[in-house]
Write a protein that holds these residues in place. Structure first.
Motif, PDB file in Angstrom:
ATOM      1  N   GLN A   1       0.858  -1.181   0.000  1.00 53.75           N
ATOM      2  CA  GLN A   1       0.000   0.000   0.000  1.00 53.75           C
ATOM      3  C   GLN A   1       0.901   1.240   0.000  1.00 53.75           C
TER       4      GLN A   1
ATOM      5  N   ARG B   1      -1.224   3.856   8.975  1.00 51.52           N
ATOM      6  CA  ARG B   1      -2.554   4.047   9.578  1.00 51.52           C
ATOM      7  C   ARG B   1      -3.370   2.764   9.420  1.00 51.52           C
TER       8      ARG B   1
ATOM      9  N   GLY C   1      -7.390  -1.889   1.648  1.00 54.15           N
ATOM     10  CA  GLY C   1      -7.461  -2.929   2.664  1.00 54.15           C
ATOM     11  C   GLY C   1      -8.844  -3.559   2.755  1.00 54.15           C
TER      12      GLY C   1
ATOM     13  N   CYS D   1      -1.069   4.569   4.081  1.00 55.50           N
ATOM     14  CA  CYS D   1      -1.942   3.503   4.584  1.00 55.50           C
ATOM     15  C   CYS D   1      -1.205   2.618   5.580  1.00 55.50           C
TER      16      CYS D   1
ATOM     17  N   CYS E   1      -7.148   2.610   5.160  1.00 53.66           N
ATOM     18  CA  CYS E   1      -7.381   2.450   3.719  1.00 53.66           C
ATOM     19  C   CYS E   1      -8.273   1.265   3.414  1.00 53.66           C
ATOM     20  N   ASP E   2      -8.883   0.715   4.461  1.00 55.45           N
ATOM     21  CA  ASP E   2      -9.856  -0.351   4.219  1.00 55.45           C
ATOM     22  C   ASP E   2     -11.028   0.201   3.426  1.00 55.45           C
ATOM     23  N   LEU E   3     -11.597  -0.674   2.616  1.00 57.42           N
ATOM     24  CA  LEU E   3     -12.720  -0.251   1.779  1.00 57.42           C
ATOM     25  C   LEU E   3     -13.857   0.338   2.606  1.00 57.42           C
ATOM     26  N   THR E   4     -13.971  -0.165   3.819  1.00 57.66           N
ATOM     27  CA  THR E   4     -15.086   0.251   4.656  1.00 57.66           C
ATOM     28  C   THR E   4     -14.738   1.422   5.567  1.00 57.66           C
ATOM     29  N   ALA E   5     -13.474   1.869   5.504  1.00 57.17           N
ATOM     30  CA  ALA E   5     -13.030   2.893   6.464  1.00 57.17           C
ATOM     31  C   ALA E   5     -13.523   4.274   6.058  1.00 57.17           C
TER      32      ALA E   5
ATOM     33  N   GLU F   1       1.141   2.910  -5.782  1.00 57.06           N
ATOM     34  CA  GLU F   1       0.522   2.365  -4.570  1.00 57.06           C
ATOM     35  C   GLU F   1       1.216   1.072  -4.133  1.00 57.06           C
TER      36      GLU F   1
END
Lengths: 557, 557
Positions: free
Chosen positions: A542, A549, B442, A546, A553-557, B487
């Motif tokens: 990444q 942290r 992620g 990311c 960078c999670d899709l759901t974050a 990335e």
């Protein structure tokens, strides 16, 4: 605060906890605290006096582990890096030693000899205790191999900030052993050549994720870079260049380098296919050598297969395999057996003549041919390893202890298990590192690689080793591995195409399946950055933003 | 025997000829013979006395070319390597010098200044003559930039065998100039950081395939590694680390290193999107800074866009762009303009307040914002470069000289041309080097990269730069480039992910489209092996067996 090894709980905590430990593979039983602990300037790892005749390779492993504690310089992957821990560190106790000892009654053999035992006889278990109160840490195991695994774990417990090497999760108690006995990495050194120094770097990386088996696909149709005593003509005529040969001394060097790092070397001499290059020195043994158009005689150029109907060729093959087997102390030996092209034999007058003379079919001839090789290897003390076609397509008579590599598709695992053979997961749809990089045959403008797409670390990590197997069949699964076929690889991309991706199967088969993939990325980052500190050119998974942290960078974050 | 530059004829001959020349890109007009010619031990490249005040960077280029002739040691890629040429070499004449001169009346400016001219004013043409009779070779051009391109070509004419450096295709006559004026390579140094030494190595590789434009996507939402005079806080607060900053001196170093190698540096400060990191030092200028969930505010994490409705932010942006533009002598400057997220502005109270107060729409605000930036850059002598959305999605008022980078899809080229803008091919479906390597966000277990599959060299090589364009529209095409978004890249994989793949667009836009892709692979192998000799970690495109046997691994072979 202590936390348990229950993975769902761990996952839940990780999402709250900024700190993540940097262990890879995740130990199977771990409790950690939340105290900071520093290594003292004079920190030392020692072998307890109770370990009589501690072997040289254990002493050397201790020396390397001591040195890495000073050279890793892995900063915590959080915003502000080590600054975040300054407060905690001001009150931290100091750890000044780790002592290694064997369980009572255990004998200190070399790590090498423990690593080279039969796959299911290796004892890799260890117990590691790192108290938070400044008293000494202890590592105990039944074998030096277990001690070595524990040393690798110990080396991953620490971060560095300025000149301080520390953990923020003391006390730490780990009781660990692998879920599966076989955790491998395969490298093909025939399509393109890799100097010994590159192989050693790959072995280093393997050892740091507790891989215990280097599967060396050392020769193939394109080149024969192995110097075999008694068969020197094979490499003299078949290597790409005289500078591109693994001498017997090179092999010994690789085998002992691996052994000292807890890794056994499974060599593969693929037969009867994938042998075109033998025609350079022994044209009499090879059918359809470099026949064109290659695509009608082989899966890749150049075409050429051992004349399995010939008694001379059969004997030559058995003798060659036995000669090679003497270079490798492993109890396993792979005779390959994949991608045998029937048309090659159909078009070979000598093979046809022999089949007609004996009234045998091609499959009967393959059966006889294989039985001679395997009998010779058995006599040399080796357990044969074969690619899946030998079991599924050719129905060859195989000894029950034969180990099968499933490569074509993970869907074939069940069929191999149904036949009762032990198996190693090596399926292209999960574990091939070369997929997705473009086709390599020429004059093929639109070609992508046959096994597109690229197999992400997430893909291999989420593999289920016992899918569709009964409980009894599941016992046949020895483990698994990533594989690098090198049509488009060389030392230039060996590291970035392999790491940290290949670590995903290393953890899968050590820790066991079913981990929550959404939460492992921070640990994988830590591993990747630590491998970089140790000279492995891993890719970043990444942007650094990311990596600093966890979860952001999670899709759901 | 002489052969002409007609490509179909060349292709036909290559399939007969074992020898392949190692030129990349293929010159647009070349005739070669079949005589062997050796470089003498004292071979030297000199600048003719008629070239008054030959600039230092030309002298240095000559010095490097002389040194490379000795250090390349590229053996011919045929079975037996140089041995095949021993007979021919025994009768070969010896070449002892190459003399560089400018066409009559031309003035010797620095390569750097010639390379930094407006894109369509650069003169890269040259004529190279290498006689077979042992008389001196000559290289002539209208500019030092043309001489530099010719030097690169000259350096690719030679193979080595033992201590002999030779060609087997003398006499050689080349008259060359590029089909397209813009041939680029883009590197993103914001997702992950690349030390100057890696950027210089990339510039080396670019120069060896006659790329003339380094497009430096230097900052982005994740990090701001550029030290900008007057805006030091941006890098102080926004770089990943103080060690991960390009100082003004670093920039000058990169710019002059590139210039001396015939390469102009097009810097990009992407606006108004891709600017989250500015919030670290100037929160007042950034809407939706690091807002979550990021996916509703941006295409990648972290979210954050310049507050384009704010006069202060608009002025800040224009001032920043002008300050950056002073570091880069190029006549072009990219203000980006891609992936602007409307929801970010919809949810930003300050932006909404401003829009309500003025009665402007978001697009009107974007138009005003862009016009201020572009006017300031125009005043600073720069031609703006923008990503395609500025033309196609936002319909921003742009000066007619504005250059458009088409990235989303090659299918968008026609629409940009219909609007009358000059354009650069940079489409993700042909030229993105990062596609096909797995998704990086992620908690996305099944994710492959958004622009799967991997773009093979064959794919980019077969691109048609004028597909679906009228003859007039075709004149708007300045050229094209490969691009590396980082990335999942770092110095670890910069070379293998880029080379030799990025050379395919370098040839496409120099030599022109329509080459027979089936016959170029041997030349690309030669280039790849030569780049390796010069320190670029290119990947092998095939097993060495295939590289040594041109055509033998073709699907039809």
């Amino acid at each position: 605060m202590a936390r348990t090894s229950a993975f769902l709980l761990l996952s839940a905590l990780l999402s709250v906890f900024a700190p993540v430990d940097a262990l890879w593979p995740q130990p199977r039983d771990i409790t950690t605290g939340s105290s900071a602990l520093k290594l003292s300037g004079g920190f030392d790892i020692t072998i307890a006096g109770s370990v009589h005749n501690a072997p040289l390779d254990l002493h050397q492993a201790v020396e390397r582990a001591n040195a890495q504690l000073r050279s890793d310089k892995l900063e915590r992957l959080v915003v502000g890096r080590g600054d975040a821990d300054k407060g905690a560190l001001s009150k931290a106790k100091t750890l000044s030693k780790l002592t290694l000892s064997l369980e009572k009654g255990a004998t200190a053999h070399t790590i090498t000899s423990e690593a080279q035992k039969p796959i299911e006889a290796r004892d890799e278990a260890y117990v590691l205790d790192v108290p938070a109160d400044g008293s000494g840490a202890t590592l105990t195991a039944n074998s030096t191999l277990g001690l070595f695994r524990g040393l690798v774990t110990f080396g991953q417990l620490w971060y560095q900030s300025g000149s301080t090497t520390y953990s923020i999760e003391a006390p730490i108690h780990i009781k660990d052993s692998p879920a599966y006995p076989y955790r491998g990495y395969m490298l093909d050194t025939a399509r393109n050549y890799f100097p010994v120094s590159d192989i050693k770097r790959a072995i280093d990386a393997m050892s740091w994720v507790k891989i215990n088996q280097f599967h060396w696909h050392i020769v193939d149709s394109q080149s024969f870079p192995l110097e075999v005593p008694g068969f020197l003509e094979l490499s003299q005529k078949g290597a790409y260049a005289s500078s591109m040969v693994y001498t017997a001394k090179d092999v010994q060097d690789v085998v002992s380098y691996a052994g000292a790092r807890g890794i056994d070397v499974l060599v593969e001499i693929d037969t009867p296919g994938h042998t075109s290059v033998i025609s350079k020195s022994h044209p009499e043994h090879i059918a359809c050598a470099e026949a064109t158009p290659w695509a009608t005689f082989a899966n890749e150029p150049p075409a050429g297969q051992l004349r399995l109907t010939s008694n001379e060729t059969t004997q030559f093959t058995a003798d060659l395999l036995v000669a090679v087997s003497k270079l490798f102390p492993s109890t396993m030996f792979s005779t390959g057996g994949d991608e045998i092209n029937a048309n090659c034999y159909d078009q070979d007058p000598e093979t046809q003549k022999a089949l007609n003379a004996t009234g045998q079919t091609f499959l009967q001839a393959l059966d006889s041919f294989t039985q001679v090789s395997h009998a010779a290897l058995k006599k040399a003390g080796k357990t044969p390893v074969v690619w899946e076609e030998m079991v599924l397509s050719f129905n060859v008579t195989l000894a029950p202890e034969t180990i099968t590599l499933v490569w074509i598709s993970s869907a074939d695992v069940q069929a191999v298990a149904q036949k009762g053979f032990k198996l190693i997961h090596a399926a292209s749809d999960y574990f091939y590192l070369d997929c997705g990089g473009g086709g390599w045959v020429g004059a093929n403008p639109d070609g992508n690689s046959w096994c597109d797409p690229f197999k992400t670390w997430q893909k291999s990590y989420s593999f289920d080793p016992v899918a569709n197997l009964t409980a009894d069949q599941a016992k046949l699964v020895l483990g698994g591995q990533h594989l690098l076929w090198t049509e488009q690889s060389s030392p230039s991309n060996l590291d970035p195409i392999s790491w940290p991706r290949a670590a995903s199967s290393a953890e899968l088969f050590w820790t066991g399946p079913g981990q929550n993939i959404s939460t492992v990325l921070p640990r994988l980052h830590d591993l990747s950055f630590r491998l970089q500190q140790r000279g492995i050119h891993t890719i970043p998974l990444q942007p650094l933003w990311c990596a600093l942290r966890p979860g952001a960078c999670d899709l759901t974050a």
